[in-house]
Design an enzyme around this catalytic site. Sequence first.
Site, PDB file in Angstrom:
ATOM      1  N   GLN A 119     -36.092 -67.098  32.902  1.00 41.00           N
ATOM      2  CA  GLN A 119     -36.165 -65.859  32.110  1.00 41.00           C
ATOM      3  C   GLN A 119     -37.623 -65.514  31.847  1.00 41.00           C
ATOM      4  OE1 GLN A 119     -33.082 -66.137  28.679  1.00 41.00           O
ATOM      5  NE2 GLN A 119     -33.341 -68.180  29.471  1.00 41.00           N
ATOM      6  N   ASN A 120     -38.527 -66.412  32.155  1.00 39.22           N
ATOM      7  CA  ASN A 120     -39.931 -66.193  31.827  1.00 39.22           C
ATOM      8  C   ASN A 120     -40.571 -65.214  32.800  1.00 39.22           C
ATOM      9  OD1 ASN A 120     -39.405 -68.083  29.919  1.00 39.22           O
ATOM     10  ND2 ASN A 120     -40.467 -69.769  30.945  1.00 39.22           N
ATOM     11  N   ASP A 122     -43.933 -65.151  32.981  1.00 41.19           N
ATOM     12  CA  ASP A 122     -45.329 -65.599  32.990  1.00 41.19           C
ATOM     13  C   ASP A 122     -45.831 -66.114  34.335  1.00 41.19           C
ATOM     14  OD1 ASP A 122     -44.288 -68.260  33.180  1.00 41.19           O
ATOM     15  OD2 ASP A 122     -44.290 -68.487  30.999  1.00 41.19           O
ATOM     16  N   HIS A 147     -35.920 -61.789  34.489  1.00 35.60           N
ATOM     17  CA  HIS A 147     -36.457 -60.798  33.550  1.00 35.60           C
ATOM     18  C   HIS A 147     -37.735 -60.139  34.063  1.00 35.60           C
ATOM     19  CE1 HIS A 147     -34.090 -62.499  29.837  1.00 35.60           C
ATOM     20  NE2 HIS A 147     -33.345 -61.810  30.668  1.00 35.60           N
ATOM     21  N   CYS A 182     -46.719 -41.163  43.089  1.00 35.44           N
ATOM     22  CA  CYS A 182     -46.176 -39.976  42.395  1.00 35.44           C
ATOM     23  C   CYS A 182     -46.941 -39.613  41.123  1.00 35.44           C
ATOM     24  CB  CYS A 182     -44.695 -40.185  42.089  1.00 35.44           C
ATOM     25  SG  CYS A 182     -44.406 -41.333  40.719  1.00 35.44           S
ATOM     26  N   GLY A 219     -35.603 -75.231  27.516  1.00 32.28           N
ATOM     27  CA  GLY A 219     -36.480 -74.364  26.734  1.00 32.28           C
ATOM     28  C   GLY A 219     -35.983 -72.946  26.543  1.00 32.28           C
ATOM     29  N   THR A 220     -34.659 -72.785  26.417  1.00 28.25           N
ATOM     30  CA  THR A 220     -34.166 -71.444  26.098  1.00 28.25           C
ATOM     31  C   THR A 220     -33.237 -71.508  24.896  1.00 28.25           C
ATOM     32  OG1 THR A 220     -32.919 -69.504  26.836  1.00 28.25           O
ATOM     33  CG2 THR A 220     -32.337 -71.617  27.883  1.00 28.25           C
ATOM     34  N   SER A 221     -33.317 -70.463  24.055  1.00 30.80           N
ATOM     35  CA  SER A 221     -32.445 -70.383  22.884  1.00 30.80           C
ATOM     36  C   SER A 221     -31.022 -70.016  23.294  1.00 30.80           C
ATOM     37  CB  SER A 221     -32.993 -69.352  21.890  1.00 30.80           C
ATOM     38  OG  SER A 221     -33.094 -68.090  22.524  1.00 30.80           O
ATOM     39  N   GLU A 247     -34.161 -78.262  19.926  1.00 31.59           N
ATOM     40  CA  GLU A 247     -33.100 -78.150  18.913  1.00 31.59           C
ATOM     41  C   GLU A 247     -31.799 -77.689  19.561  1.00 31.59           C
ATOM     42  OE1 GLU A 247     -35.270 -75.383  16.504  1.00 31.59           O
ATOM     43  OE2 GLU A 247     -34.415 -73.655  17.544  1.00 31.59           O
TER      44      GLU A 247
END
Length: 277
Positions: A119-120, A122, A147, A182, A219-221, A247
Site C-alpha cells: 500500500q506504500n 514510497d 495505492h 494537454c 506493518g498495516t493497520s 499491535e
Amino acid sequence: MGAAGMGRTQAVNQGPPAPAEALARARAAVQAAGRIVAVTGAGISAESGIPTFRGAGGLWRSFRPEDLAAPEAFQRDPRTVWEWYAWRRGLIAACVPNPGHDALARLALRQGHTTIVTQNVDGLHTRAAEIQAGGGDPTPAIPVEVHGAIDRDLCSGCGVRSPGSHSIEVSSVETLPRCVVCDALLRPDVIWFGEALETRVLSQAFSMAGQADVCLVAGTSALVHPAASIPLATLEHGGMVVEVNMEDTPLTRHAAISLRGSAGALLPALLDADDLP
Ligand code: OAD
C-alpha cells in the site's frame, strides 16, 4: 499437511504465543509454502524514517486527508496539495530501505514464487529490490503498488503518467507542473480518498493472494479497503495469514500466527534463516 491445510485449521488466533515459538512456527510455514504473498503498509517504512498514517506520530493526526488527499481538495486548492506532496517527496527521497524491506526483497529474489504487494507509495521496496539484486534482475522483488507511487505524476486532464519532479515550485498555481501533452495540471500518481484503485493492479494483487499458501502481512493497520481484504483471498484459498505488527489489528483474529514487534527486526529473523528456500 502442507501450509495450505494448516491455514484452514489455524485460522482462529488462540492468543499470543511466546515470541520464539511463534517465530519458529512462522518460519516453518514460510519454508513449507510454495507461493507467498507479502502485503505491506506504512509500518514497514517507519524504521526508514517515514511517518505512518495512524497511531502516534501518524500523518492523519496532524493533517486532514480531505484537505490534502482527495480529488476535491486538488480541484479547490492544488497549490496546498502540491506543497504537502512536495514535502513528502523530499522526505522520502532522503530515506533508504531498512532490514524489513531488504529481507522481503531477498526472499522474493531467491524464492521465485513470492509477490510483494504494498500500500506504500514510497518506492522503498523497489529500491530494496535493486540493491539486493546487486546488479542482477530485480523484477521478482518489484512490488505491486496498489495505492500508486508518490514519485510519479499523473495528468489530471488526459491521464498520462510521467516521472515526478523533485523541484516543484509551489509558490503559486501558475508555477505548478503541467502536462506536456494537454497542459492540464499534473498531480501525484497516488490513490486519493474516494478514488477507485486501478482494476488491473488490484486484480493482480487479489490473484496473487488467492494462490498463496502464506500471506505475510507486515506493518498495516488493515483498516483501508479494498487493500485490507487482500489477505482474506489467501484464507479463502486455504492458505494462512502471518501478521507482523507492533499491535493487534482487525486482521489479527484471522492470522494463524501473529508476531508482535518491529518489521525491521522480525522480517529478517523470519525470512533470513539459512535453511529457507
Ligand atoms: P497505518 O498508518 O494505518 O498503519 C501502520 C501500521 O503499522 C499500524 O498497525 C502500526 O501498528 C504498524 N507499525 C508501526 N510501526 C511498525 C514497525 N516498525 N513494524 C511493524 N509494524 C509497525 O498505515 P497503512 O495500514 O499502510 O492510503 O495505511 C493504509 C492506507 O491508509 C495508506 O496506504 C494510505 C492511508 O490513508 C492512501 O494513501 C490511499
